[in-house]
Write a protein that holds these residues in place. Structure first.
Motif, short mmCIF file in Angstrom:
data_model
loop_
_atom_site.label_atom_id
_atom_site.label_comp_id
_atom_site.label_asym_id
_atom_site.label_seq_id
_atom_site.Cartn_x
_atom_site.Cartn_y
_atom_site.Cartn_z
N ALA A 123 1.59 -21.64 20.41
CA ALA A 123 2.14 -21.67 21.77
C ALA A 123 3.65 -21.49 21.74
CB ALA A 123 1.77 -22.98 22.47
N GLU A 124 4.31 -22.14 20.77
CA GLU A 124 5.75 -21.97 20.61
C GLU A 124 6.08 -20.54 20.19
OE1 GLU A 124 8.27 -24.03 21.36
OE2 GLU A 124 6.66 -25.23 22.26
N GLU A 125 5.23 -19.96 19.35
CA GLU A 125 5.42 -18.56 18.95
C GLU A 125 5.35 -17.64 20.17
OE1 GLU A 125 3.40 -15.26 15.90
OE2 GLU A 125 2.50 -17.24 16.12
N ILE A 126 4.41 -17.93 21.07
CA ILE A 126 4.26 -17.13 22.29
C ILE A 126 5.49 -17.25 23.17
CG2 ILE A 126 2.95 -16.89 24.44
CD1 ILE A 126 0.47 -17.81 22.81
N GLU A 127 5.99 -18.48 23.35
CA GLU A 127 7.17 -18.68 24.19
C GLU A 127 8.38 -17.98 23.59
OE1 GLU A 127 7.04 -19.78 27.12
OE2 GLU A 127 4.95 -20.40 26.97
N SER A 128 8.51 -18.02 22.27
CA SER A 128 9.61 -17.32 21.61
C SER A 128 9.49 -15.81 21.84
CB SER A 128 9.59 -17.63 20.11
OG SER A 128 10.52 -16.83 19.41
N TYR A 129 8.27 -15.33 21.78
CA TYR A 129 8.00 -13.91 21.98
C TYR A 129 8.34 -13.50 23.42
CZ TYR A 129 5.32 -9.55 21.40
OH TYR A 129 4.93 -8.23 21.32
N ASN A 130 8.06 -14.37 24.37
CA ASN A 130 8.34 -14.07 25.78
C ASN A 130 9.83 -13.93 26.04
OD1 ASN A 130 5.64 -14.01 26.54
ND2 ASN A 130 5.60 -16.19 27.10
N ASP A 131 10.66 -14.47 25.16
CA ASP A 131 12.11 -14.34 25.30
C ASP A 131 12.63 -13.04 24.67
OD1 ASP A 131 12.58 -16.66 26.71
OD2 ASP A 131 12.85 -17.89 24.91
N GLN A 132 11.72 -12.19 24.20
CA GLN A 132 12.13 -10.94 23.55
C GLN A 132 11.52 -9.75 24.30
OE1 GLN A 132 11.84 -11.17 19.10
NE2 GLN A 132 10.93 -13.16 19.53
N PRO A 133 12.15 -9.33 25.41
CA PRO A 133 11.56 -8.23 26.20
C PRO A 133 11.39 -6.94 25.42
CG PRO A 133 13.82 -8.75 26.90
CD PRO A 133 13.38 -9.84 25.98
N ALA A 134 12.24 -6.72 24.41
CA ALA A 134 12.11 -5.49 23.62
C ALA A 134 10.81 -5.47 22.83
CB ALA A 134 13.30 -5.35 22.67
N GLU A 135 10.24 -6.64 22.55
CA GLU A 135 8.94 -6.74 21.88
C GLU A 135 7.82 -6.85 22.90
OE1 GLU A 135 8.59 -6.48 18.65
OE2 GLU A 135 10.73 -6.46 18.20
N LEU A 136 8.04 -7.64 23.92
CA LEU A 136 7.01 -7.91 24.93
C LEU A 136 6.55 -6.65 25.65
CD1 LEU A 136 5.56 -10.42 26.13
CD2 LEU A 136 7.33 -10.46 27.89
N ILE A 137 7.48 -5.73 25.85
CA ILE A 137 7.15 -4.53 26.62
C ILE A 137 6.08 -3.68 25.93
CG2 ILE A 137 8.98 -3.07 25.62
CD1 ILE A 137 9.39 -1.95 28.48
N TYR A 138 6.03 -3.73 24.60
CA TYR A 138 5.02 -2.97 23.87
C TYR A 138 3.61 -3.46 24.21
CZ TYR A 138 8.36 -0.45 20.93
OH TYR A 138 9.35 0.39 20.48
N ASP A 139 3.46 -4.80 24.30
CA ASP A 139 2.15 -5.36 24.62
C ASP A 139 1.72 -4.98 26.03
OD1 ASP A 139 1.41 -6.56 22.25
OD2 ASP A 139 2.38 -8.45 22.72
N GLU A 140 2.63 -5.12 26.99
CA GLU A 140 2.23 -4.79 28.36
C GLU A 140 1.96 -3.30 28.50
OE1 GLU A 140 3.36 -5.34 33.07
OE2 GLU A 140 4.72 -6.16 31.55
N PHE A 141 2.70 -2.49 27.78
CA PHE A 141 2.47 -1.05 27.84
C PHE A 141 1.03 -0.73 27.41
CE2 PHE A 141 2.93 3.38 26.38
CZ PHE A 141 3.59 3.93 27.47
N GLU A 142 0.59 -1.34 26.32
CA GLU A 142 -0.78 -1.10 25.87
C GLU A 142 -1.80 -1.69 26.84
OE1 GLU A 142 -1.93 -1.70 21.88
OE2 GLU A 142 -0.49 -0.25 21.10
N SER A 143 -1.47 -2.80 27.48
CA SER A 143 -2.41 -3.38 28.44
C SER A 143 -2.61 -2.44 29.63
CB SER A 143 -1.92 -4.75 28.92
OG SER A 143 -0.83 -4.63 29.82
N LEU A 144 -1.59 -1.67 29.98
CA LEU A 144 -1.71 -0.70 31.07
C LEU A 144 -2.42 0.58 30.61
CD1 LEU A 144 1.86 -1.10 32.63
CD2 LEU A 144 -0.29 -2.02 33.51
N LEU A 145 -2.25 0.92 29.34
CA LEU A 145 -2.93 2.12 28.82
C LEU A 145 -4.41 1.86 28.58
CD1 LEU A 145 -0.52 3.76 26.22
CD2 LEU A 145 -0.95 4.43 28.58
N PHE A 146 -4.77 0.60 28.28
CA PHE A 146 -6.17 0.27 27.99
C PHE A 146 -6.66 -0.86 28.90
CE2 PHE A 146 -4.36 1.71 23.86
CZ PHE A 146 -5.09 2.89 23.75
N PRO A 147 -6.72 -0.62 30.21
CA PRO A 147 -7.19 -1.66 31.12
C PRO A 147 -8.68 -1.93 30.91
CG PRO A 147 -6.95 0.42 32.28
CD PRO A 147 -6.39 0.63 30.90
N GLU A 148 -9.07 -3.17 31.11
CA GLU A 148 -10.48 -3.57 31.01
C GLU A 148 -11.04 -3.34 29.61
OE1 GLU A 148 -12.77 -1.76 34.13
OE2 GLU A 148 -11.08 -1.82 35.51
#
Length: 411
Positions: A123-148
């Protein structure tokens, strides 16, 4: 030269010679984020953490001291399609590494108390990751490319979702996926197959292990829902804007993958002379980092461009990226530019091949997913067989403004 073997239980083994007293070894498991059910979000990564916290024979401290006590390094990581456990150690202690790797992969117990603590660590790793938009954006980008589809799922999961998991969730996941027939043991060092087989057969972790072939695992069907296209803007309150532009691409087994691999490196690879770096950083001075990336899965892929810039410069940077893409589209590479790009890529690959740990892990992953190996010389032969016309045609098939997604994180 590679050696391969498949044991009666289904465990595959691949090894390659390296003339050194240091050996790199590990276990690649065909179990990643894409194999989770909806209620198991984050379980693949949590399993990776918890395998170090206890087996039927060892507690957490014994796992650590067994390998670190001889100066070895043990680590692991989780991907969308696999989990990799890897170890670096002196050749004389290879027996320790193989026994321990097999033990944690096949006999982890997931103690309740250890799990409760580790969930909070993640959970702490996730919160740390959420403070790094340059990393976080990669995950959301893939979530939009592969919905459902599980390929669009965040590897780490969410704190609330992880806290709902129990040791039984982890056991069901490993019972389904952590089977010998879904594993590859890889060894890169001065050890031949006969020696490795003797060490595997002597390992107590292999006692009473029988073959159990599974059918198609959850998440092993290709994504079918269409990807998002157009522009998506997220207000993240970040100090600079982060932008990703891209689309779905092809699987690593697609003959066109190598065409795009070469072109991607030319467009936005690590060299300062890449076209995107020259346009956005060297000439315009608008970014510190700009890169293009190609991610290959077993049945699909992602091609993307990333850059970070001042909020007011997003439009100008996007226009410069568009100009470079249009340049490739309207004016295909000349033969000289193509030959230079291929020579550059081969040089970079030769340097990367000097990373023994990287070579070992790549060998294990390739044999896990594709049941074959590939030497650097064989890769060079494939690159040499590519023509300029093939690369240009592949780019034209992939590139279309109608297919592109742009994701922007801004203030």
């Amino acid at each position: 030269m590679f050696q391969t073997h498949t044991m009666d239980c289904g465990l595959r083994i691949v090894c390659a010679h390296r003339d050194s007293d240091v050996v790199y070894c590990g276990i690649a498991v065909d179990a990643g984020t894409r194999h989770e059910t909806d209620e198991e979000g984050g379980v693949a990564h949590l399993v990776e953490h918890l395998t170090f916290k206890g087996t039927e024979r060892r507690n957490a401290r014994q796992i650590i001291t067994h390998i670190e006590g001889v100066g070895a390094d043990l680590n692991a990581f989780t991907g969308k399609e696999e989990t990799i456990y890897h170890c670096t150690l002196a050749l004389c202690h290879l027996n320790r590494a193989i026994d321990l790797l097999l033990d944690i992969a096949l006999h982890s117990t997931f103690p309740q108390q250890e799990m409760e603590r580790e969930v909070e660590v993640v959970a702490e790793e996730i919160e740390s990751y959420n403070d790094q938009p340059a990393e976080l954006i990669y995950d959301e980008f893939e979530s939009l490319l592969f919905p459902e589809h599980p390929l669009g799922r965040n590897i780490l999961g969410t704190p609330d979702g992880l806290r709902k998991l129990s040791p039984d969730h982890l056991r069901r996941f490993t019972n389904r996926l952590y089977t010998p027939s879904r594993m590859v043991l890889f060894v890169y060092g001065r050890a031949d197959m006969d020696q490795i087989l003797r060490l595997v057969n002597r390992s107590r972790a292999m006692e009473n292990i029988s073959r159990r072939d599974e059918g198609l695992a959850l998440g092993e069907t290709p994504p079918s829902a269409p990807a998002w296209t157009g522009k998506v803007v997220r207000h993240k309150g970040c100090h600079q804007s982060h932008v990703m532009i891209g689309c779905r691409a092809m699987a690593a087994t697609d003959p066109r993958y190598l065409h795009l691999f070469l072109l991607n490196n030319f467009l936005g690879g690590p060299a300062m002379s890449s076209r995107l770096n020259m346009a956005l950083r060297e000439r315009a001075g608008l970014v510190y980092t700009v890169e293009s990336n190609l991610t290959a899965y077993t049945d699909t892929g992602v091609w993307s461009i990333y850059f970070g810039c001042d909020h007011k410069d997003v439009g100008r940077c996007c226009s410069l990226v568009d100009r470079q893409l249009e340049r490739l589209w309207m004016a295909p590479l000349t033969q000289k530019v193509f030959d230079d790009a291929r020579r550059q890529l081969k040089g970079q690959l030769a340097i990367a091949h000097d990373s023994s740990e990287g070579v070992a892990i790549a060998m294990g992953k390739r044999f896990l997913h594709y049941r074959r190996t590939q030497t650097l010389e064989e890769l060079f032969e494939r690159l040499d067989a590519i023509t300029r016309e093939q690369v240009c045609q592949t780019f034209n098939e992939i590139f279309s403004y109608k297919n592109l997604l742009t994701l922007v994180y801004t203030e």
